[in-house]
Design a protein around this motif. Structure first.
Motif, PDB file in Angstrom:
ATOM      1  N   THR A  15      -3.020  -3.361  -1.237  1.00  0.00           N
ATOM      2  CA  THR A  15      -1.975  -2.699  -2.026  1.00  0.00           C
ATOM      3  C   THR A  15      -1.307  -1.618  -1.193  1.00  0.00           C
ATOM      4  O   THR A  15      -0.070  -1.512  -1.164  1.00  0.00           O
ATOM      5  N   LYS A  18       0.814  -3.164   1.702  1.00  0.00           N
ATOM      6  CA  LYS A  18       2.047  -3.775   1.200  1.00  0.00           C
ATOM      7  C   LYS A  18       3.105  -2.704   0.909  1.00  0.00           C
ATOM      8  O   LYS A  18       4.255  -2.810   1.321  1.00  0.00           O
ATOM      9  N   LEU A  19       2.682  -1.638   0.224  1.00  0.00           N
ATOM     10  CA  LEU A  19       3.618  -0.563  -0.124  1.00  0.00           C
ATOM     11  C   LEU A  19       4.111   0.177   1.120  1.00  0.00           C
ATOM     12  O   LEU A  19       5.279   0.539   1.238  1.00  0.00           O
ATOM     13  N   LYS A  22       6.658  -1.876   2.897  1.00  0.00           N
ATOM     14  CA  LYS A  22       7.942  -1.858   2.185  1.00  0.00           C
ATOM     15  C   LYS A  22       8.689  -0.550   2.491  1.00  0.00           C
ATOM     16  O   LYS A  22       9.873  -0.549   2.789  1.00  0.00           O
ATOM     17  N   LYS A  23       7.928   0.565   2.413  1.00  0.00           N
ATOM     18  CA  LYS A  23       8.551   1.881   2.679  1.00  0.00           C
ATOM     19  C   LYS A  23       9.097   1.968   4.089  1.00  0.00           C
ATOM     20  O   LYS A  23      10.171   2.518   4.326  1.00  0.00           O
ATOM     21  N   TYR A  28       4.827  -7.246   6.461  1.00  0.00           N
ATOM     22  CA  TYR A  28       3.451  -7.100   5.972  1.00  0.00           C
ATOM     23  C   TYR A  28       2.681  -8.395   6.241  1.00  0.00           C
ATOM     24  O   TYR A  28       3.104  -9.473   5.813  1.00  0.00           O
ATOM     25  N   GLY A  72       9.059  -6.686  -1.840  1.00  0.00           N
ATOM     26  CA  GLY A  72       7.796  -6.207  -1.288  1.00  0.00           C
ATOM     27  C   GLY A  72       6.635  -7.144  -1.561  1.00  0.00           C
ATOM     28  O   GLY A  72       5.549  -6.974  -1.004  1.00  0.00           O
ATOM     29  N   SER A  73       6.849  -8.161  -2.415  1.00  0.00           N
ATOM     30  CA  SER A  73       5.739  -9.084  -2.688  1.00  0.00           C
ATOM     31  C   SER A  73       5.618 -10.090  -1.545  1.00  0.00           C
ATOM     32  O   SER A  73       6.528 -10.255  -0.731  1.00  0.00           O
ATOM     33  N   LYS A 206      -0.658   5.798  -5.058  1.00  0.00           N
ATOM     34  CA  LYS A 206       0.429   6.615  -4.526  1.00  0.00           C
ATOM     35  C   LYS A 206      -0.141   7.664  -3.542  1.00  0.00           C
ATOM     36  O   LYS A 206       0.441   7.901  -2.472  1.00  0.00           O
ATOM     37  N   VAL A 209      -1.027   5.940  -0.232  1.00  0.00           N
ATOM     38  CA  VAL A 209       0.147   5.652   0.614  1.00  0.00           C
ATOM     39  C   VAL A 209       0.689   6.952   1.226  1.00  0.00           C
ATOM     40  O   VAL A 209       1.013   7.009   2.418  1.00  0.00           O
TER      41      VAL A 209
END
Ligand code: DC
Length: 218
Positions: A15, A18-19, A22-23, A28, A72-73, A206, A209
């Protein structure tokens, strides 16, 4: 730039990876998904889990692709078929570590992972990214959490996927995989000497990350 993220199952690696990707607008690469895709094919073809030679031949003749979606998936394709949901089935989770401990299978996967990673900036998560796949990665994290918390998280995820698995089953599966992944002869799960250790037991996603970003930007 390569960011390597290793750690045991349920620590929050995927998780967070992946985040983070994306950021940062990085690719990924979920390396566990690749071992899972091969496991799906082995089980569907009724190949014995200890038949290393047939499994290696299968790995060499299969095509495994990871596609990053703009949201992002991640989608996982095996021989052109979308297997993203199938590879999360409990029967795959149960056997994937046995397949991933085969030396020749690992070398097929590592080659593929290096090819994918060399395309540009990427976040890879797995068990041996910082130690074997990309030992020169610019940034390495080892993400960990208390065993009970990891079981809690995986159990919650399995309920969300409507899988009928008890807390005890998840606990047995995780301790079994921890044991195989950490004690196998080839590329066992371990923290690279230069990896940053992050304990996520008391952090939400959160916070995880943000913590990773603070090291990257720091
Ligand atoms: O991250 P995951 O739970 O989807 O990974 C599934 C299994 O694949 C894990 O139990 C061990 C194996 N694996 C591995 O050996 N090396 C990697 N780089 C990634 C996963």
């Amino acid at each position: 730039m390569i960011i390597a993220i290793d750690g045991p199952a349920g620590a929050g690696k995927s998780t967070a990876a992946k985040l983070l990707a994306k950021k940062l607008k990085f690719l990924y690469i979920d390396t566990g998904a690749m071992y899972r895709a091969l496991t799906l094919k082995v089980l569907d073809k009724d190949i014995a889990i200890n038949d290393a030679q047939s499994i290696t031949e299968l790995a060499l003749s299969s095509s495994i692709d990871l596609i990053n979606n703009p949201d992002g998936s991640l989608k996982v394709f095996l021989d052109g078929r979308d297997v993203s949901a199938d590879i999360r089935q409990p029967r795959i989770t149960q056997f994937v570590s046995e397949i991933a401990k085969i030396k020749e299978v690992r070398s097929v996967m590592v080659n593929l992972q290096r090819k994918l990673g060399e395309q540009g900036d990427a976040v890879l998560d797995g068990r041996d990214i910082g130690t074997v796949v990309f030992p020169d990665a610019k940034i390495k994290f080892y993400i960990d959490a208390d065993f009970k918390e990891r079981v809690n998280r995986r159990h919650k995820e399995s309920l969300e996927l409507r899988q009928n698995i008890t807390f005890e089953d998840v606990s047995l599966d995780l301790s079994n995989r921890d044991n195989i992944d950490s004690n196998r002869k080839v590329a066992p799960l371990k923290k690279a000497d230069d990896a940053i250790y992050v304990d996520t037991t008391n952090l939400n996603i959160k916070e995880v990350v943000n913590k990773l970003l603070s090291f990257i930007n720091g």
